[in-house]
Design an enzyme around this catalytic site. Structure first.
Site, PDB file in Angstrom:
ATOM      1  N   ASP A 197       0.765  -1.220   0.036  1.00  0.00           N
ATOM      2  CA  ASP A 197      -0.025  -0.076   0.170  1.00  0.00           C
ATOM      3  C   ASP A 197       1.016   1.253   0.087  1.00  0.00           C
ATOM      4  O   ASP A 197       2.130   1.191  -0.111  1.00  0.00           O
ATOM      5  CB  ASP A 197      -0.842  -0.113   1.207  1.00  0.00           C
ATOM      6  CG  ASP A 197      -2.175   0.587   0.693  1.00  0.00           C
ATOM      7  OD1 ASP A 197      -2.325   2.011   0.383  1.00  0.00           O
ATOM      8  OD2 ASP A 197      -3.242  -0.004   1.075  1.00  0.00           O
ATOM      9  N   HIS A 268      -2.757   3.043  -4.877  1.00  0.00           N
ATOM     10  CA  HIS A 268      -2.351   2.733  -3.334  1.00  0.00           C
ATOM     11  C   HIS A 268      -0.832   2.133  -3.773  1.00  0.00           C
ATOM     12  O   HIS A 268      -0.454   1.067  -3.072  1.00  0.00           O
ATOM     13  CB  HIS A 268      -3.025   1.527  -2.779  1.00  0.00           C
ATOM     14  CG  HIS A 268      -4.267   2.231  -1.971  1.00  0.00           C
ATOM     15  ND1 HIS A 268      -4.213   3.344  -1.147  1.00  0.00           N
ATOM     16  CD2 HIS A 268      -5.772   2.003  -2.407  1.00  0.00           C
ATOM     17  CE1 HIS A 268      -5.692   3.508  -0.811  1.00  0.00           C
ATOM     18  NE2 HIS A 268      -6.550   2.838  -1.568  1.00  0.00           N
ATOM     19  N   GLU A 332      -9.706   2.646  -5.496  1.00  0.00           N
ATOM     20  CA  GLU A 332      -9.365   3.955  -5.066  1.00  0.00           C
ATOM     21  C   GLU A 332      -8.274   4.427  -5.895  1.00  0.00           C
ATOM     22  O   GLU A 332      -7.223   4.753  -5.115  1.00  0.00           O
ATOM     23  CB  GLU A 332      -9.124   4.313  -3.314  1.00  0.00           C
ATOM     24  CG  GLU A 332     -10.395   3.916  -2.568  1.00  0.00           C
ATOM     25  CD  GLU A 332     -10.014   4.109  -0.860  1.00  0.00           C
ATOM     26  OE1 GLU A 332     -10.900   4.328  -0.313  1.00  0.00           O
ATOM     27  OE2 GLU A 332      -8.743   3.438  -0.586  1.00  0.00           O
TER      28      GLU A 332
END
Ligand SMILES: [Zn+2]
Length: 759
Positions: A197, A268, A332
């Site tokens: 991440d 990410h 995302e």
């Protein structure tokens, strides 16, 4: 001291008298398909005296797990034997499958001993987990009674998972093993391991050593709730070597648990980009992030070298993890960089992609094709639906259930992890005093979850493989906090996933949960005590002379009250009248433990007075009605799912307070919130009006000076010249539609208010 001969007699006596031992109640979580306590007697497991008889070679994992458990928590060791020695035995065997669902077993305890038979070794392992829950908690290290019973059991869903984010915070190999043990004890079978991440890359990749030399470390972490009150500037990180990963994968396999690695892409990606800047659109420089959220810099979707890199990484990942599924994230991913990157734009032209969402879909499909070519399947978060789903992908639905519904209707497999039930990083207590990401998901909410959405027909429902509890660790930096966040919610989820729908009963689960708490104690875990919490409410006082504090406990125990700074304690007989600023405490005792609640009351001229609202608050955030704004209680913990605040969607908070008599005032303070990512905006301004008769109001002052007080909480103070008045109208103006550039742009904004002070 007991001699060998005496010992023999002693044990023989115990075996004989076992017929007369009264067994403990049976309390198993998750609830089996069928449980019959056949007699009130118990079979006795005797230390060193009860052999495990394995009929076949398949039961080594089960025997090891049982022996480790008995040794660790009861100091009991059992030997294995290939022949049956009388009736004092634990017998493991294979049976013909009796259901079509993988995992079925039968467990019988009677005068002939304990018998577990399953349709394969894995099923017998589940029988062992049930046997463990038939043991007393805690129990003696000499002899353990096991109630006579007949149990038939098999799972409802084939995917029963728990997730752990090891990027926001890093957890040791030993702790990961502990986590896997808990998964096993709940008859769950998947561990979703979040390994890469923005804040850290945690898996050693031999071909790209900088991923862990650079990407596994950040130079600090924000302090407190996002966006934080500063940075601790502490070098932080860690990673798992390939040897450690192999060790963990084997440890899990020994417990019939599959480890699914998650390698995040295309978003990410900060830690990867910081290690190898050629992977980004702008070529950097990049850093391993020190704060939480979503970042614009992602893998460049145009450059072939990105795909080459990810394929190399996946080659090593696939070699380490035998899992059929490889999780590739997909969530995302801002499209900001791709919009201005010439390489990404060229890729869109050559591949005839209509927009950046289609580019994301291209990215995921290209990776999926590669993973499929290695004989594996991909899982992605529900964003992978956008721009077209990869042909064989399984969808993990996290932004509610809709992604899962859409995917199932397209005949794609689904794992449900909707935020409102399955996000164990949310608070489970309204009285939470440790830092969490917010939200409110108590254990009964988790228990109420039904993984198959009502809108699916029977054929579509078959695509719902199961569900998973997710633990994101922005605000979870140590093992104790992990335990506190997952227990008891993980136990509730295990029943949602394993038990038959018709066997789920919250009241019955509560009874069994009380025993489960004793098991948590036995395991020495730091579970949440939110279940024991006193419920509190604040009611208007008679004749506006103060407020009443009502406390309740679900165990019908006698409660007591004290005020901070005073020695007197009194028994609670009914709602307590509070008439001044004070910290009140209520408590009760249960099983030699004290459970308490503290509440600060903040008094001012408005507290407890008559209040009316021109506009109703939203049905979703009604608080305890208008009185919420003058009950003396501030919503200090910033939790939005509470009775302590009112929410107004697109409308104003327009309150009129009757002080009862003419009084001099010079300040009004409105307690409100700011959380733009949740579309919550502070008031545009607060205007104060006064009136002696309650009919004709005069504006005295307004202010738009919003100040954060704590996390998302803040206030607007309106100060004015000393004014004599009886009625005060306070208008907190909604900011209106959300401006462009912010989350929810164009939609109505939320205005939250939790208290109005008048001084
Ligand atoms: Zn690019």
């Amino acid at each position: 001291m007991i001699t060998a001969v005496m010992k023999k007699i002693f044990f023989a006596g115990l075996i004989f008298t076992s017929f007369f031992v009264r067994a403990q109640e049976i309390n198993i979580i998750p609830q089996p398909v069928s449980v019959k306590q056949t007699k009130s007697n118990a079979f006795i497991i005797v230390n060193a005296g009860t052999p495990i008889v394995a009929e076949g070679d398949d039961f080594g994992k089960s025997i090891n797990f049982l022996n480790d458990y008995l040794d660790r928590f009861y100091s009991i060791k059992l030997r294995t034997s290939s022949t049956t020695l009388g009736n004092n035995v634990i017998r493991l065997s294979l049976s013909n499958p009796f259901t079509t669902v993988q995992g079925g077993y039968k467990l019988t305890v009677d005068a002939n001993g304990i018998s577990i038979s399953g349709d394969n070794a894995n099923s017998v392992f589940y029988g062992i987990q049930t046997l463990i829950q038939l043991l007393p908690a805690p129990g003696s290290s000499i002899r353990l009674p096991v109630p006579y019973c007949e149990i038939t059991d098999y799972p409802r869903f084939s995917y029963r998972g728990m997730h752990l984010d090891c990027c926001r915070h890093f957890f040791s190999v030993d702790f990961i093993k502990q986590y896997i043990d808990w998964i096993a004890l709940h008859k769950m079978n998947y561990f979703h391991w979040h390994l890469t991440d923005d804040q850290g890359w945690r898996i050693e990749i031999k071909k790209y050593p900088k991923l862990t030399q650079v990407g596994a470390w950040r130079n600090g972490t924000i302090i407190g709730s996002f966006p934080g009150t500063g940075n601790d500037s502490i070098h932080y990180g860690g990673f798992y070597s390939q040897e450690q990963i192999k060790e963990i994968v084997k440890y899990a396999a020994d417990r019939f648990i599959t480890v699914i690695p998650e390698i995040e892409m295309p978003g990410h990606a900060s830690a990867a980009l910081a290690s190898y800047p050629f992977l980004g659109c702008t070529k950097g420089p990049y850093e391993v992030q020190q704060t939480w959220g979503v970042f614009d810099d992602v893998f460049c979707a145009g450059n072939d070298s990105t795909y080459k890199f990810l394929q190399d990484v996946l080659d090593e990942v696939i070699a380490l993890f035998p899992s059929k599924y490889i999780h590739i994230g997909g969530d995302e991913c801002p499209k900001t960089r791709w919009k201005t990157c010439p390489v990404c734009q060229r890729r869109m032209r050559t591949e005839k992609l209509k927009d950046e969402h289609a580019l994301q879909s291209y990215f995921i499909q290209r990776i999926e094709k590669y993973v499929n070519s290695k004989g594996r399947s991909v899982i992605g978060w529900d964003e992978i639906l956008e721009g077209g789903l990869a042909p064989n992908a399984t969808v993990m639905s996290w932004r509610g259930e809709q992604g899962g519904i859409d995917a199932a209707k397209q005949n794609h497999y689904v794992i449900m992890t909707p935020g409102d039930w399955c996000y164990f990083d949310h608070s489970q207590s309204e009285q939470e005093d440790s830092l969490t990401i917010g939200g409110y998901i108590p254990v009964d909410k988790v228990y109420s979850y039904e993984p198959v959405p009502a809108s699916l027909n029977a054929d579509q429902a078959k695509y719902i493989l199961g569900a998973q509890g997710n633990l994101w660790t922005e605000y979870i930096s140590n093992p104790g906090k992990v335990e506190y966040m997952i227990f008891p919610r993980m136990s509730a989820l295990s029943e949602v996933l394993w038990s038959q729908k018709q066997n789920r009963d919250w009241g019955d689960f509560e009874k069994r949960l009380m025993v489960q708490f004793k098991r948590y104690d036995l395991w020495n875990t730091k579970y949440s005590k939110a279940y024991f919490e006193l419920k509190t409410s604040v009611l208007p006082g008679k004749d506006y002379n103060g407020v009443l504090w009502k406390i309740e406990n679900k165990f019908n125990k006698k409660m007591f009250m004290t005020f901070a700074g005073s020695d007197s304690v009194w028994g609670y007989t009914g709602p307590q009248l509070i008439q001044k600023t004070v910290r009140a405490r209520g408590y009760f005792n249960l099983d030699n433990r004290t459970f308490e609640v503290r509440q600060d009351f903040n008094f001012n001229k408005a507290t407890g007075k008559k209040i009316t609202l021109a506009n109703e608050p939203s049905k979703n955030f009604p608080g305890d009605g208008p009185f919420t704004l003058v009950n003396g209680v501030w919503n200090e913990r910033g939790i939005t799912r509470t009775s302590q605040l009112l929410g107004f969607l697109g409308s104003d908070c327009d309150a009129t307070i009757d002080l009862g008599t003419m009084q001099y005032i010079s300040n009004v303070t409105v307690h409100t919130m700011k959380d733009l990512s949740s579309w919550i905006w502070p008031p545009k301004y607060v205007e104060v009006f006064v009136s002696g008769d309650g009919k004709n109001f005069t504006s005295v002052k307004s202010s738009d000076d919003f100040k954060i007080t704590n996390g998302k909480n803040g206030v607007i103070h309106v100060n004015f010249l000393l004014t004599n008045t009886r009625y005060v109208r306070v208008l907190a103006k909604n900011t209106g539609n959300i401006p462009s550039g912010y989350p929810g742009a164009g939609y109505e904004s939320w205005l939250f208010a939790d208290e109005i002070e008048i001084n």
